[in-house]
Design an enzyme around this catalytic site. Sequence first.
Site, PDB file in Angstrom:
ATOM      1  CG  ASP A  64      -0.438   0.258   2.878  1.00 35.27           C
ATOM      2  OD1 ASP A  64      -0.741   0.584   3.622  1.00 35.27           O
ATOM      3  OD2 ASP A  64       0.838  -0.138   2.721  1.00 35.27           O
ATOM      4  CE1 TYR A  66       7.594   4.169   1.048  1.00 39.72           C
ATOM      5  CE2 TYR A  66       8.005   5.837  -0.958  1.00 39.72           C
ATOM      6  CZ  TYR A  66       8.029   4.550  -0.856  1.00 39.72           C
ATOM      7  OH  TYR A  66       8.703   3.591  -1.080  1.00 39.72           O
ATOM      8  CG  PHE A  77       9.014   0.175  -3.908  1.00 39.66           C
ATOM      9  CD1 PHE A  77       9.800  -0.231  -2.520  1.00 39.66           C
ATOM     10  CD2 PHE A  77       8.199  -0.307  -4.899  1.00 39.66           C
ATOM     11  CE1 PHE A  77       9.385  -1.892  -2.435  1.00 39.66           C
ATOM     12  CE2 PHE A  77       8.036  -2.305  -4.306  1.00 39.66           C
ATOM     13  CZ  PHE A  77       8.660  -1.948  -2.962  1.00 39.66           C
ATOM     14  CG  HIS A 186       9.805  -5.046   1.049  1.00 38.16           C
ATOM     15  ND1 HIS A 186      10.282  -4.176   1.629  1.00 38.16           N
ATOM     16  CD2 HIS A 186       8.914  -4.934   0.411  1.00 38.16           C
ATOM     17  CE1 HIS A 186       9.803  -3.031   1.144  1.00 38.16           C
ATOM     18  NE2 HIS A 186       8.113  -3.722   0.605  1.00 38.16           N
TER      19      HIS A 186
END
Length: 222
Positions: A64, A66, A77, A186
């Site tokens: 989801d 930031y 990102f 990640h």
Amino acid sequence: MVTIGNDWDILLKEEFTKPYYQKLRLFLAQEYRSQTIYPDMYDIFNALKYTAFQDVKVVLLGQDPYHGEHQAHGLCFSVKKGIAPPPSLCNIFEELHRELGCTIPPHGELTAWAKQGVLMLNSVLTVRAHQPGSHAQKGWETLTDTIIAKLNDKKDPVVFLLWGKYAKSKKALITNPMHLILESSHPSPYSVDYGFRGCGHFVKANTFLMQNGLTPIDWQIR
């Protein structure tokens, strides 16, 4: 009605009329009126706006947006120029430097990737300020899973970058053997050393694209 401005409009036309999306739309209207929500409502569908279905070469999946002030702008990102790149993005840039010798850029806006065919799609497209996961299970996942399924049916080869447990959970939607799935941990500081660092995904993605007669991605952010 949502207007993307490219071929996604036709591909998703029916989705936007379904009961789950109408319910989600009412929820979002109330949330944007009463809470601080990211990204700005005009940026929610930027991933699709910047990267038409026909142009998708690489899919980068996030969870989801930031949830900090001014960070999210519709691409997973990515943060707008003038906002300090978050730790995960810094680790991505470090991996690009290691793999391809890319210089570390002065900002974290990744729209240049999107315009080359990298679809940077979060599974959930909105979030309350400082409340990660606050808009999960409200309907977004149904829409974005449909998007992934349509990309799975794409006639041209696509690279799917699945970084982290959540992104890997979408692997079941990618069944077409034509595509390339690249998995790792990640890039967050908590998991970067468990597979992401040294993964070689950017080189592997470009190698695959070139093997299939497609132009590679220029990963250098300027």
